[in-house]
Design an enzyme around this catalytic site. Structure first.
Site, PDB file in Angstrom:
ATOM      1  N   GLU A  53       0.827  -1.204   0.000  1.00 23.99           N
ATOM      2  CA  GLU A  53       0.000   0.000   0.000  1.00 23.99           C
ATOM      3  C   GLU A  53       0.867   1.262   0.000  1.00 23.99           C
ATOM      4  OE1 GLU A  53      -3.519   1.886   2.856  1.00 23.99           O
ATOM      5  OE2 GLU A  53      -1.834   0.803   3.768  1.00 23.99           O
ATOM      6  N   LYS A 101      -9.930   2.134  -1.734  1.00 24.26           N
ATOM      7  CA  LYS A 101     -10.026   1.603  -0.373  1.00 24.26           C
ATOM      8  C   LYS A 101     -11.312   2.063   0.314  1.00 24.26           C
ATOM      9  CE  LYS A 101      -7.140   1.403   3.828  1.00 24.26           C
ATOM     10  NZ  LYS A 101      -5.895   1.958   4.418  1.00 24.26           N
ATOM     11  N   CYS A 139      -5.016  -2.953   3.488  1.00 18.61           N
ATOM     12  CA  CYS A 139      -4.584  -2.609   4.843  1.00 18.61           C
ATOM     13  C   CYS A 139      -5.720  -2.659   5.882  1.00 18.61           C
ATOM     14  CB  CYS A 139      -3.887  -1.253   4.834  1.00 18.61           C
ATOM     15  SG  CYS A 139      -2.825  -0.967   6.282  1.00 18.61           S
TER      16      CYS A 139
END
Length: 272
Positions: free
Chosen positions: A40, A119, A154
């Protein structure tokens, strides 16, 4: 299927352009792998909040161009980690006023863009990524010859319902690039194994090394099989983790221990 996870070190003394060029060269070195995964926000560092705006790129920006060519040169499927993306601004607004996203790019072996994932769960509560970046709203899967990838990033790892949605959409391999801090490394390993066990899927979790804006990174990228066994794990420093995966393990595990069939959905909350 051979997967290579590139645990990139983010050095604040290395420019974004230099790191982009270095990482593209590392991707090219993975020719012979089927899938390559990057972490990421490896261009800026996941905790370099002050750089998100200044280093943000349009979707088809310099990282897109460099990674598309690297994937094509190596002939690999490439999950290029994520970059700070500057979305389209409203009519009449300046270009730098468009929304920011934490955006993952997945490329096919011919360099074509196969998928984009913005995300969904932004970290920081009331600061950092949570207030600087906009949330995505779509689950993303990518069909490879050997498997279907489910894409997450993440902090998403802490939200099992997202992964259930990916499995319902056909995912057999869950790919999680991250910039996970060292102080919560135990959670990283635990959650990667939990997501593998509960979804009976492979988990490929690729983290960063180094220090992002003063925050030491966990490293320890990890590959977990559908039974929860750790097949490989990196150390704390920059490292390339290459693992051969038996993709028949997903169907075999789901057949031998068919827990997914026993899910009970739509439960009502308790009456008070």
């Amino acid at each position: 299927m051979r997967a290579s996870l590139l645990q990139i070190a983010v050095d604040e003394g290395e420019s974004v352009a230099a790191r982009r060029e270095r990482v593209a060269a590392l991707v090219r070195e993975q020719a012979g792998a089927d899938l390559v995964v990057l972490p990421e926000l490896w261009t800026t560092g996941a905790f370099a909040y002050e750089e998100f705006g200044s280093e943000a790129e349009p979707l088809h920006g310099p990282t897109y161009e460099a990674m598309a060519k690297a994937a094509s040169d190596a002939g690999v499927w490439l999950h290029a980690g994520s970059v700070p993306e500057r979305g389209t601004s409203a009519p009449g607004s300046a270009e730098d006023e468009g929304p920011l996203y934490n955006t993952s790019l997945v490329f096919a072996p011919n360099g074509d863009l196969a998928a984009v994932y913005r995300k969904i769960h932004r970290f920081g509560f009331d600061k950092g990524e949570a207030v600087l970046m906009s949330a995505g709203g779509e689950l993303v899967t990518v069909r490879l010859p050997e498997t279907t990838l489910g894409v997450a990033t993440c902090y998403d790892l802490r939200f099992p319902e997202l992964f259930r949605g990916l499995v319902d959409a056909g995912a057999e391999t869950l790919v999680v690039p991250a910039g996970w801090p060292e102080r919560r490394r135990a959670h990283w390993t635990l959650l990667a194994q939990a997501r593998a066990v509960e979804n009976q899927a492979f988990v490929l979790a690729c983290g960063t090394a180094g220090t992002h804006a003063g925050v030491p990174q966990a490293g320890h990228s990890i590959v977990v099989d559908p039974w929860g066994e750790v097949l490989a794990q990196a150390g704390p420093d920059e490292e390339i983790l290459t693992v051969d995966l038996d993709m028949t393990r997903v169907a075999a595990t789901r057949e031998q221990f068919p827990a997914l069939k026993d899910r009970v959905l739509g439960l009502e909350p308790p009456r008070r």
